[in-house]
Design an enzyme around this catalytic site. Structure first.
Site, short mmCIF file in Angstrom:
data_model
loop_
_atom_site.label_atom_id
_atom_site.label_comp_id
_atom_site.label_asym_id
_atom_site.label_seq_id
_atom_site.Cartn_x
_atom_site.Cartn_y
_atom_site.Cartn_z
N ASN A 9 38.20 21.08 92.83
CA ASN A 9 37.92 21.03 91.40
C ASN A 9 39.05 21.76 90.69
O ASN A 9 39.08 22.98 90.67
CB ASN A 9 36.56 21.71 91.13
CG ASN A 9 36.25 21.83 89.65
OD1 ASN A 9 36.91 21.22 88.82
ND2 ASN A 9 35.25 22.64 89.32
N LYS A 11 39.64 22.01 87.63
CA LYS A 11 39.28 22.52 86.30
C LYS A 11 40.37 22.12 85.30
O LYS A 11 40.94 21.05 85.43
CB LYS A 11 39.03 24.03 86.38
CG LYS A 11 38.04 24.36 87.50
CD LYS A 11 37.51 25.74 87.48
CE LYS A 11 36.51 25.90 88.62
NZ LYS A 11 35.86 27.21 88.64
N HIS A 94 28.50 21.26 86.13
CA HIS A 94 29.15 22.48 86.63
C HIS A 94 28.69 23.66 85.78
O HIS A 94 28.48 23.51 84.57
CB HIS A 94 30.68 22.31 86.56
CG HIS A 94 31.40 23.43 87.25
ND1 HIS A 94 31.58 24.66 86.65
CD2 HIS A 94 31.93 23.52 88.48
CE1 HIS A 94 32.21 25.45 87.51
NE2 HIS A 94 32.43 24.79 88.63
N GLU A 96 30.22 26.03 84.49
CA GLU A 96 31.07 26.29 83.32
C GLU A 96 30.70 25.36 82.17
O GLU A 96 30.77 25.72 81.00
CB GLU A 96 32.55 26.14 83.70
CG GLU A 96 33.02 27.35 84.51
CD GLU A 96 34.14 27.05 85.49
OE1 GLU A 96 34.81 26.02 85.36
OE2 GLU A 96 34.34 27.88 86.41
N GLU A 166 26.41 26.23 93.96
CA GLU A 166 27.46 27.17 93.56
C GLU A 166 26.84 28.39 92.87
O GLU A 166 26.55 28.34 91.67
CB GLU A 166 28.43 26.50 92.57
CG GLU A 166 29.17 25.32 93.14
CD GLU A 166 30.48 25.09 92.41
OE1 GLU A 166 31.52 25.07 93.08
OE2 GLU A 166 30.47 24.95 91.18
N GLY A 172 35.10 31.84 91.14
CA GLY A 172 36.32 32.44 90.60
C GLY A 172 36.37 33.95 90.69
O GLY A 172 37.23 34.59 90.09
N SER A 212 34.44 30.58 95.43
CA SER A 212 35.45 31.35 96.17
C SER A 212 35.61 30.89 97.62
O SER A 212 35.82 31.72 98.52
CB SER A 212 35.16 32.85 96.10
OG SER A 212 35.20 33.30 94.75
N GLY A 233 37.43 25.49 93.87
CA GLY A 233 38.16 25.62 92.60
C GLY A 233 39.56 26.15 92.82
O GLY A 233 40.47 25.42 93.20
N GLY A 234 39.73 27.45 92.60
CA GLY A 234 41.06 28.09 92.64
C GLY A 234 41.89 27.72 93.86
O GLY A 234 43.08 27.43 93.76
P1 PGA Z 1 36.23 28.76 92.82
O1 PGA Z 1 35.49 27.66 91.91
O2 PGA Z 1 36.47 28.13 94.15
O3 PGA Z 1 37.49 29.07 92.08
O4 PGA Z 1 35.30 29.92 92.92
C1 PGA Z 1 34.52 26.79 92.46
C2 PGA Z 1 33.99 25.89 91.39
O5 PGA Z 1 33.83 26.33 90.25
O6 PGA Z 1 33.72 24.70 91.64
#
Ligand code: PGA
Length: 248
Positions: A9, A11, A94, A96, A166, A172, A212, A233-234
């Site tokens: 992802n 983002k 998601h 967010e 999640e 994050g 994470s 994500g990251g």
């Molecule tokens: P992250 O994000 O791996 O950076 O924690 C995961 C996500 O929001 O899908």
């Protein structure tokens, strides 16, 4: 045996030129995997990614969509539009989007239905806040979110839906849920699906962990009984790091 599905992802990161370069770097690094590899990118990158991923094992997804097919919804993109350019997956709900863009269980449910109608595979996110976790409400929160998200779907549609558990406090933050905790939460989601849709559906539905995930913890998470891969994500932003997760 359920397949492992690893989705990146991005983002709000990468323009089409950066997306294309990333894809060229990622392709050879994941070409031998048996796991499903998905990149969920900003809308503006999708056409270029679909075109350049042809002939590879990398599938392309969006990160959101509107629940109507067309209409006066300034700034929005519909499932039928995504389908028309060859997108195959779409992240729905998601945290967010729930937190910053007023996404509710109701809009999540509508979007899932619209995605499935347009033959897109939804990746539906559920997860508890830190406060809810500390109050011992994790299972209650995530099973309720799952139930409301899937309301009105047929068994077949549920099997075509991916769930991503999640925990919001893990996104994050560098804090990952322990593999036992993540696995137990995912088991409770699977049990909820079993209650409503039966054992066969529960056995088949893919449930990922997200929050994470990185190369150093992917294996421990993905080799548990119920975690069927991850939403990353990251750590998906660099092709070599993401490839290590895919090839955990
Ligand atoms: P992250 O994000 O791996 O950076 O924690 C995961 C996500 O929001 O899908």
């Amino acid at each position: 045996m359920r397949k492992k599905v690893i989705a990146g992802n991005w983002k709000m990161n990468k323009n089409p030129e950066e997306a294309k370069k990333y894809l060229e770097e990622l392709k050879p690094l994941v070409e031998n995997t048996e796991n499903e590899v998905i990149i969920c990118a900003p809308f503006i990158d999708l056409k270029c990614l679909v075109k350049n991923s042809k002939g590879s094992n990398i599938k392309i997804g969006a990160q959101n969509m509107h629940f109507e097919d067309a209409g006066a919804y300034t700034g929005e993109i519909s499932g039928s539009m995504l389908k028309s350019i060859g997108v195959e997956y779409v992240i729905i709900g998601h945290s967010e989007r729930r937190q910053y863009f007023a996404e509710t269980d109701e809009t999540v449910n509508k979007k899932i239905k619209s995605a499935l109608k347009n033959e897109l595979k939804p990746i539906v996110c559920v997860g508890e806040t830190l406060e809810q976790k500390e109050e011992g409400l994790t299972q209650e929160v995530i099973t309720k979110q799952t139930k409301l998200a899937l309301e009105g779907l047929t068994k077949e549609q549920v099997e075509n839906t991916i769930i991503a558990y999640e925990p919001i406090w893990a996104i994050g933050t560098g804090k990952t849920a322990t593999s036992d905790d993540a696995n137990n939460s995912i088991k409770s989601i699977r049990e909820e699906i079993c209650k409503i849709y039966g054992q066969n559906v529960a056995n088949r539905v893919i449930i990922q962990y997200g929050g994470s995930v990185k190369a150093s913890n992917a294996k421990e998470l993905f080799t548990t009984s119920d975690i069927d891969g991850g939403l990353v994500g990251g750590a998906s932003l660099k092709p070599d790091e993401f490839a290590k997760i895919v090839n955990y």
